[in-house]
Scaffold this motif. Structure first.
Motif, short mmCIF file in Angstrom:
data_model
loop_
_atom_site.label_atom_id
_atom_site.label_comp_id
_atom_site.label_asym_id
_atom_site.label_seq_id
_atom_site.Cartn_x
_atom_site.Cartn_y
_atom_site.Cartn_z
N GLU A 85 0.84 -1.21 0.00
CA GLU A 85 0.00 0.00 0.00
C GLU A 85 0.87 1.25 0.00
OE1 GLU A 85 -3.32 0.70 -0.27
OE2 GLU A 85 -3.38 -1.40 -0.83
N GLN A 86 1.92 1.23 0.79
CA GLN A 86 2.82 2.38 0.88
C GLN A 86 3.45 2.67 -0.48
OE1 GLN A 86 5.63 2.05 4.07
NE2 GLN A 86 6.86 3.75 3.36
N HIS A 88 2.36 1.61 -3.41
CA HIS A 88 1.32 1.92 -4.39
C HIS A 88 0.99 3.41 -4.31
CE1 HIS A 88 -2.46 1.83 -6.60
NE2 HIS A 88 -2.01 0.69 -7.12
N ALA A 89 0.88 3.93 -3.10
CA ALA A 89 0.60 5.36 -2.93
C ALA A 89 1.73 6.21 -3.51
CB ALA A 89 0.39 5.69 -1.46
N GLN A 90 2.97 5.78 -3.33
CA GLN A 90 4.11 6.53 -3.88
C GLN A 90 4.11 6.51 -5.40
OE1 GLN A 90 7.86 5.13 -2.30
NE2 GLN A 90 7.15 5.33 -0.18
N GLY A 93 -0.21 7.48 -6.38
CA GLY A 93 -1.04 8.40 -5.62
C GLY A 93 -2.02 7.62 -4.75
N ALA A 94 -2.89 8.33 -4.10
CA ALA A 94 -3.85 7.72 -3.16
C ALA A 94 -4.99 7.04 -3.92
CB ALA A 94 -4.39 8.76 -2.20
N VAL A 95 -4.79 5.78 -4.27
CA VAL A 95 -5.82 4.98 -4.92
C VAL A 95 -6.23 3.89 -3.94
CG1 VAL A 95 -6.34 3.49 -6.88
CG2 VAL A 95 -4.81 5.43 -7.19
N THR A 96 -7.51 3.75 -3.72
CA THR A 96 -8.00 2.76 -2.76
C THR A 96 -7.97 1.37 -3.36
OG1 THR A 96 -9.45 4.45 -1.87
CG2 THR A 96 -9.92 2.18 -1.25
N ARG A 97 -7.50 0.42 -2.58
CA ARG A 97 -7.47 -0.99 -3.00
C ARG A 97 -8.84 -1.58 -2.73
NH1 ARG A 97 -6.03 -6.01 -0.28
NH2 ARG A 97 -5.49 -4.81 1.55
N ARG A 108 -4.20 -3.67 -11.00
CA ARG A 108 -4.04 -2.64 -9.97
C ARG A 108 -2.64 -2.04 -9.99
NH1 ARG A 108 -3.97 -0.72 -4.71
NH2 ARG A 108 -2.53 -1.89 -3.46
#
Length: 142
Positions: A85-86, A88-90, A93-97, A108
């Motif tokens: 998750e960390q 993926h955000a980097q 950006g802030a995409v919800t799983r 994804r």
């Protein structure tokens, strides 16, 4: 035969498209599920510097996939999910799983590849019979 580190299996799992890295992913799964390997933030940061973006995304995709199997110990699964998750955000950006139902980890992670061959290859390694035969603690242990 020369022993290969788990970190090396992770690197090799990301080196090729998912359908061609089945053998390396199986070795990585054995390490994560049965031998206690859990990559650290520092390891992943190091791999990020040595791999190109697509290879690194594959590595993270594989770790996320491995964390989803019940045979993965809860503590390890939570750690892998936190790390992925960390990153993926980097990377995105802030995409919800998605939290409910099935989803495609490869999609994804922005990969134009399917994880189907990996899932099929991992099935025999994650049965209770196989897991218990390893003699090690695993996510299906009572």
């Amino acid at each position: 035969m020369v022993a290969v580190s788990s970190n090396s299996w992770l690197y090799r799992a990301g080196k090729q498209p998912l359908d061609r890295s089945v053998s390396d992913v199986k070795q990585l799964a054995e390490a994560v599920w049965y031998r206690g390997y859990c990559p650290t933030l520092e390891e992943l940061e190091g791999l990020r510097r040595t791999a190109d973006r697509q290879q690194f995304q594959r590595m993270l995709c594989v770790l996320e996939l491995l964390s989803q199997y019940p045979v993965c110990q809860s503590k390890t699964a939570r750690h892998l999910q936190m790390l992925t998750e960390q990153f993926h955000a980097q990377l995105f950006g802030a995409v919800t799983r998605p939290t409910h139902g099935r989803y495609s980890p490869s999609r994804r992670w922005g990969l134009d590849e399917t994880s189907g061959p990996l899932r099929k290859a991992l099935l025999p390694l994650q049965t209770r019979t196989y897991a218990d035969a390893t003699g090690r603690t695993h996510g299906l242990s009572a």
